[in-house]
Scaffold this motif. Structure first.
Motif, PDB file in Angstrom:
ATOM      1  N   ASP A   1      40.763  46.244  21.397  1.00  0.00           N
ATOM      2  CA  ASP A   1      39.704  46.613  20.444  1.00  0.00           C
ATOM      3  C   ASP A   1      40.132  47.786  19.561  1.00  0.00           C
ATOM      4  OD1 ASP A   1      39.633  48.240  22.736  1.00  0.00           O
ATOM      5  OD2 ASP A   1      37.482  48.575  22.601  1.00  0.00           O
ATOM      6  N   LEU A   2      40.845  48.747  20.127  1.00  0.00           N
ATOM      7  CA  LEU A   2      41.341  49.884  19.341  1.00  0.00           C
ATOM      8  C   LEU A   2      42.406  49.423  18.344  1.00  0.00           C
ATOM      9  CD1 LEU A   2      41.408  52.932  18.782  1.00  0.00           C
ATOM     10  CD2 LEU A   2      43.079  53.139  20.637  1.00  0.00           C
ATOM     11  N   ILE A   3      43.288  48.547  18.776  1.00  0.00           N
ATOM     12  CA  ILE A   3      44.317  48.014  17.880  1.00  0.00           C
ATOM     13  C   ILE A   3      43.674  47.242  16.735  1.00  0.00           C
ATOM     14  CG2 ILE A   3      46.250  46.384  17.712  1.00  0.00           C
ATOM     15  CD1 ILE A   3      46.993  47.334  20.603  1.00  0.00           C
ATOM     16  N   GLU A   4      42.650  46.459  17.057  1.00  0.00           N
ATOM     17  CA  GLU A   4      41.939  45.730  16.002  1.00  0.00           C
ATOM     18  C   GLU A   4      41.339  46.690  14.977  1.00  0.00           C
ATOM     19  OE1 GLU A   4      38.249  42.576  15.429  1.00  0.00           O
ATOM     20  OE2 GLU A   4      38.980  42.999  17.436  1.00  0.00           O
ATOM     21  N   GLU A   5      40.757  47.780  15.448  1.00  0.00           N
ATOM     22  CA  GLU A   5      40.196  48.778  14.529  1.00  0.00           C
ATOM     23  C   GLU A   5      41.294  49.423  13.689  1.00  0.00           C
ATOM     24  OE1 GLU A   5      37.189  52.645  14.661  1.00  0.00           O
ATOM     25  OE2 GLU A   5      37.518  51.501  16.502  1.00  0.00           O
ATOM     26  N   LEU A   6      42.417  49.746  14.311  1.00  0.00           N
ATOM     27  CA  LEU A   6      43.548  50.334  13.604  1.00  0.00           C
ATOM     28  C   LEU A   6      44.035  49.420  12.474  1.00  0.00           C
ATOM     29  CD1 LEU A   6      45.913  52.373  13.294  1.00  0.00           C
ATOM     30  CD2 LEU A   6      47.111  51.063  15.067  1.00  0.00           C
ATOM     31  N   LEU A   7      44.060  48.127  12.726  1.00  0.00           N
ATOM     32  CA  LEU A   7      44.562  47.176  11.737  1.00  0.00           C
ATOM     33  C   LEU A   7      43.757  47.196  10.439  1.00  0.00           C
ATOM     34  CD1 LEU A   7      45.358  44.217  14.135  1.00  0.00           C
ATOM     35  CD2 LEU A   7      47.011  45.716  12.995  1.00  0.00           C
ATOM     36  N   GLY A   8      42.514  47.621  10.502  1.00  0.00           N
ATOM     37  CA  GLY A   8      41.687  47.675   9.303  1.00  0.00           C
ATOM     38  C   GLY A   8      41.706  49.006   8.585  1.00  0.00           C
ATOM     39  N   LYS A   9      42.514  49.939   9.043  1.00  0.00           N
ATOM     40  CA  LYS A   9      42.491  51.291   8.487  1.00  0.00           C
ATOM     41  C   LYS A   9      43.487  51.551   7.365  1.00  0.00           C
ATOM     42  CE  LYS A   9      40.012  53.806  11.872  1.00  0.00           C
ATOM     43  NZ  LYS A   9      38.860  54.200  11.074  1.00  0.00           N
ATOM     44  N   MET A  10      44.345  50.585   7.063  1.00  0.00           N
ATOM     45  CA  MET A  10      45.300  50.797   5.979  1.00  0.00           C
ATOM     46  C   MET A  10      45.552  49.468   5.264  1.00  0.00           C
ATOM     47  SD  MET A  10      49.128  52.493   6.010  1.00  0.00           S
ATOM     48  CE  MET A  10      48.530  54.150   6.318  1.00  0.00           C
ATOM     49  N   THR A  11      45.451  49.497   3.956  1.00  0.00           N
ATOM     50  CA  THR A  11      45.732  48.299   3.160  1.00  0.00           C
ATOM     51  C   THR A  11      47.222  48.212   2.849  1.00  0.00           C
ATOM     52  OG1 THR A  11      45.479  49.422   1.032  1.00  0.00           O
ATOM     53  CG2 THR A  11      43.463  48.481   2.045  1.00  0.00           C
ATOM     54  N   VAL A  12      47.641  47.058   2.409  1.00  0.00           N
ATOM     55  CA  VAL A  12      49.031  46.876   1.993  1.00  0.00           C
ATOM     56  C   VAL A  12      49.340  47.793   0.814  1.00  0.00           C
ATOM     57  CG1 VAL A  12      50.617  45.220   0.906  1.00  0.00           C
ATOM     58  CG2 VAL A  12      49.265  44.533   2.890  1.00  0.00           C
ATOM     59  N   GLU A  13      48.413  47.909  -0.121  1.00  0.00           N
ATOM     60  CA  GLU A  13      48.627  48.762  -1.284  1.00  0.00           C
ATOM     61  C   GLU A  13      48.813  50.224  -0.871  1.00  0.00           C
ATOM     62  OE1 GLU A  13      46.076  46.529  -0.963  1.00  0.00           O
ATOM     63  OE2 GLU A  13      46.853  45.014  -2.343  1.00  0.00           O
TER      64      GLU A  13
END
Length: 151
Positions: free
Chosen positions: A127-139
């Motif tokens: 769940d923490l990794i999933e949250e981390l994945l949404g914290k930075m965009t490719v741009e």
């Protein structure tokens, strides 16, 4: 440990049985939640999630041929490794992860600059990794990366 694999699925299929489930779960979690624009494949002998050359043609400055790396996972001898270059490059993201980790896992955080080592595969904080994945965009990753290599 090195595996000769052409895809993340091929890599995972070669793992010992006790590693297949957590690595499959991590791979699927990343694929389902990674920032828009990333692609999955193999990089440096492990499952990788990277900025494709179609989005960032210069690739990785150390070796311009491969695309710009962002996230990787690997099954090592004594742990499963999760690499997130955004945590290495952005101190606020690193600090957020370090502060949040104890709320999601029973065991002490074992981490380098971008590598989190999970020695207890039953305590991976998905769940923490999933949250981390949404914290930075490719741009944002490309901007941070370009500013870092221009210094």
């Amino acid at each position: 440990m090195q595996y000769k694999a052409d895809s993340p699925e091929d890599y995972i299929s070669q793992l010992p049985e006790e590693r297949k489930e957590p690595m499959t779960k991590l791979h699927n979690l990343i694929k389902d939640n990674m920032p828009e624009g990333l692609e999955s494949g193999m990089g440096y002998g492990m499952p990788a999630y990277f900025v494709p050359k179609s989005i960032y043609p210069p690739g990785y400055h150390c070796k311009p041929f491969p695309p710009l790396p962002f996230i990787s996972i690997a099954s090592q001898k004594n742990f499963i490794a999760f690499y997130h270059m955004g945590m290495y490059a952005k101190k606020e993201l690193y600090n957020w992860f370090v502060a949040e980790y104890p709320k999601h896992a029973k065991y002490k955080l074992d981490m380098g600059k971008s590598c989190v080592r999970f020695k207890k595969v039953d305590d991976i904080p998905y769940d923490l990794i999933e949250e981390l994945l949404g914290k930075m965009t490719v741009e944002e990753w490309i901007d941070i990366y370009e500013n870092a290599i221009k210094k």
